[in-house]
Design a protein around this motif. Structure first.
Motif, mmCIF file in Angstrom:
data_model
loop_
_atom_site.group_PDB
_atom_site.id
_atom_site.type_symbol
_atom_site.label_atom_id
_atom_site.label_comp_id
_atom_site.label_asym_id
_atom_site.label_seq_id
_atom_site.Cartn_x
_atom_site.Cartn_y
_atom_site.Cartn_z
ATOM 1 N N VAL A 38 -11.061 -6.024 -4.030
ATOM 2 C CA VAL A 38 -11.212 -4.624 -3.622
ATOM 3 C C VAL A 38 -10.822 -4.462 -2.159
ATOM 4 O O VAL A 38 -10.178 -3.485 -1.782
ATOM 5 C CB VAL A 38 -12.641 -4.113 -3.890
ATOM 6 C CG1 VAL A 38 -12.816 -2.688 -3.378
ATOM 7 C CG2 VAL A 38 -12.951 -4.175 -5.387
ATOM 8 N N ARG A 39 -11.185 -5.442 -1.339
ATOM 9 C CA ARG A 39 -10.816 -5.396 0.075
ATOM 10 C C ARG A 39 -9.282 -5.383 0.228
ATOM 11 O O ARG A 39 -8.733 -4.615 1.015
ATOM 12 C CB ARG A 39 -11.414 -6.588 0.814
ATOM 13 C CG ARG A 39 -11.239 -6.505 2.319
ATOM 14 C CD ARG A 39 -11.911 -7.660 3.054
ATOM 15 N NE ARG A 39 -13.342 -7.683 2.775
ATOM 16 C CZ ARG A 39 -14.031 -8.780 2.475
ATOM 17 N NH1 ARG A 39 -13.431 -9.956 2.427
ATOM 18 N NH2 ARG A 39 -15.319 -8.714 2.243
ATOM 19 N N PHE A 41 -7.094 -4.401 -2.050
ATOM 20 C CA PHE A 41 -6.638 -3.113 -2.570
ATOM 21 C C PHE A 41 -6.782 -2.039 -1.499
ATOM 22 O O PHE A 41 -5.881 -1.228 -1.277
ATOM 23 C CB PHE A 41 -7.433 -2.739 -3.823
ATOM 24 C CG PHE A 41 -7.267 -1.315 -4.258
ATOM 25 C CD1 PHE A 41 -6.045 -0.852 -4.727
ATOM 26 C CD2 PHE A 41 -8.330 -0.425 -4.213
ATOM 27 C CE1 PHE A 41 -5.890 0.475 -5.136
ATOM 28 C CE2 PHE A 41 -8.188 0.896 -4.623
ATOM 29 C CZ PHE A 41 -6.972 1.346 -5.082
ATOM 30 N N SER A 42 -7.916 -2.036 -0.810
ATOM 31 C CA SER A 42 -8.174 -1.049 0.244
ATOM 32 C C SER A 42 -7.178 -1.184 1.391
ATOM 33 O O SER A 42 -6.638 -0.187 1.877
ATOM 34 C CB SER A 42 -9.600 -1.223 0.762
ATOM 35 O OG SER A 42 -9.832 -0.347 1.839
ATOM 36 N N ARG A 43 -6.938 -2.409 1.796
ATOM 37 C CA ARG A 43 -6.077 -2.645 2.955
ATOM 38 C C ARG A 43 -4.595 -2.473 2.626
ATOM 39 O O ARG A 43 -3.850 -1.861 3.379
ATOM 40 C CB ARG A 43 -6.330 -4.042 3.514
ATOM 41 C CG ARG A 43 -5.686 -4.246 4.882
ATOM 42 C CD ARG A 43 -5.976 -5.614 5.439
ATOM 43 N NE ARG A 43 -5.085 -6.546 4.779
ATOM 44 C CZ ARG A 43 -5.389 -7.789 4.466
ATOM 45 N NH1 ARG A 43 -6.568 -8.274 4.740
ATOM 46 N NH2 ARG A 43 -4.515 -8.571 3.865
ATOM 47 N N ARG A 45 -3.239 -1.163 -0.326
ATOM 48 C CA ARG A 45 -2.938 -0.100 -1.296
ATOM 49 C C ARG A 45 -2.027 -0.620 -2.407
ATOM 50 O O ARG A 45 -1.107 0.041 -2.865
ATOM 51 C CB ARG A 45 -2.321 1.120 -0.615
ATOM 52 C CG ARG A 45 -3.260 1.813 0.332
ATOM 53 C CD ARG A 45 -4.398 2.424 -0.452
ATOM 54 N NE ARG A 45 -5.294 3.134 0.474
ATOM 55 C CZ ARG A 45 -6.587 3.193 0.331
ATOM 56 N NH1 ARG A 45 -7.162 2.609 -0.686
ATOM 57 N NH2 ARG A 45 -7.333 3.835 1.192
ATOM 58 N N ARG A 47 -2.204 -2.620 -6.186
ATOM 59 C CA ARG A 47 -3.107 -2.907 -7.302
ATOM 60 C C ARG A 47 -2.998 -4.338 -7.822
ATOM 61 O O ARG A 47 -3.823 -4.777 -8.609
ATOM 62 C CB ARG A 47 -2.852 -1.949 -8.451
ATOM 63 C CG ARG A 47 -3.208 -0.525 -8.081
ATOM 64 C CD ARG A 47 -2.805 0.422 -9.199
ATOM 65 N NE ARG A 47 -2.944 1.782 -8.750
ATOM 66 C CZ ARG A 47 -4.073 2.471 -8.807
ATOM 67 N NH1 ARG A 47 -5.160 1.918 -9.266
ATOM 68 N NH2 ARG A 47 -4.115 3.715 -8.386
ATOM 69 N N LEU A 50 -6.088 -6.567 -7.810
ATOM 70 C CA LEU A 50 -7.068 -6.142 -8.809
ATOM 71 C C LEU A 50 -6.681 -6.664 -10.198
ATOM 72 O O LEU A 50 -7.512 -7.192 -10.941
ATOM 73 C CB LEU A 50 -7.161 -4.616 -8.858
ATOM 74 C CG LEU A 50 -7.559 -3.872 -7.587
ATOM 75 C CD1 LEU A 50 -7.427 -2.369 -7.799
ATOM 76 C CD2 LEU A 50 -8.973 -4.232 -7.175
ATOM 77 N N PRO A 98 -11.785 2.974 -2.445
ATOM 78 C CA PRO A 98 -12.257 1.588 -2.567
ATOM 79 C C PRO A 98 -13.759 1.412 -2.780
ATOM 80 O O PRO A 98 -14.165 0.539 -3.562
ATOM 81 C CB PRO A 98 -11.799 0.947 -1.252
ATOM 82 C CG PRO A 98 -10.549 1.705 -0.914
ATOM 83 C CD PRO A 98 -10.847 3.125 -1.329
ATOM 84 N N VAL A 101 -14.367 2.101 -6.333
ATOM 85 C CA VAL A 101 -13.778 1.012 -7.122
ATOM 86 C C VAL A 101 -14.733 -0.183 -7.123
ATOM 87 O O VAL A 101 -14.998 -0.773 -8.176
ATOM 88 C CB VAL A 101 -12.385 0.624 -6.584
ATOM 89 C CG1 VAL A 101 -11.877 -0.653 -7.264
ATOM 90 C CG2 VAL A 101 -11.385 1.756 -6.782
ATOM 91 N N GLN A 102 -15.253 -0.527 -5.945
ATOM 92 C CA GLN A 102 -16.183 -1.653 -5.835
ATOM 93 C C GLN A 102 -17.400 -1.443 -6.732
ATOM 94 O O GLN A 102 -17.815 -2.349 -7.455
ATOM 95 C CB GLN A 102 -16.625 -1.850 -4.384
ATOM 96 C CG GLN A 102 -17.609 -2.984 -4.186
ATOM 97 C CD GLN A 102 -16.984 -4.338 -4.434
ATOM 98 O OE1 GLN A 102 -15.831 -4.568 -4.101
ATOM 99 N NE2 GLN A 102 -17.736 -5.244 -5.030
#
Length: 142
Positions: A38-39, A41-43, A45, A47, A50, A98, A101-102
């Motif tokens: 998730v981290r 994905f957040s940083r 962008r 997928r 994931l 995010p 999502v987490q």
């Protein structure tokens, strides 16, 4: 001299074992990479972190191979992989931020652990040779 196994039984055992190996690998990756995926994905962008965590061999199994295992085993296999498919779908198409999502991943992971325990009770763990499960009650000697 050891007894030869029937070909159908041997095929069913191999299918059970491969499913057990695959599901154990998915669960291990999810447990160890849940926060980091998730981290990333957040940083980034992106997928792919994931989706790589929830990758499975199951999409390559054939109907004939699944037909080798017992119906109650097929039902347990389906329950696990259907839930994993729901998680994969969510991760592929979500527009959530995010933090959301987490939270959803934590919820899915909890449900997958329960489904994996149920599946393992039915087909056995990855390292096992596989044996029929028999429910029994211990009685005290009179």
């Amino acid at each position: 001299m050891p007894r030869k196994k029937k070909p159908n039984r041997d095929a069913a055992e191999r299918v059970r074992h491969l499913i057990a190996v695959d599901t154990a690998a998915v669960m291990k990756r999810l447990a160890t990479r849940q926060t980091e995926m998730v981290r990333l994905f957040s940083r980034l962008r992106d997928r792919s972190p994931l989706l790589e965590v929830v990758h499975s061999w199951f999409s390559t199994i054939s109907f004939g191979e699944l037909a080798a295992i017992e119906p109650h085993e097929q039902k347990a296999v389906n329950a696990f992989y259907e839930l994993l498919s729901d998680l994969r779908w969510y991760l592929q198409y979500t527009e959530d931020m995010p933090l959301q999502v987490q939270q959803r991943v934590v919820k899915f992971a909890h449900e997958l652990r329960a489904a994996h325990r149920a599946l393992t009770e039915v087909i056995g763990p990855a390292e096992a040779e596989g044996a029929e499960v028999i429910e029994a009650q211990v009685l005290k000697k009179a």
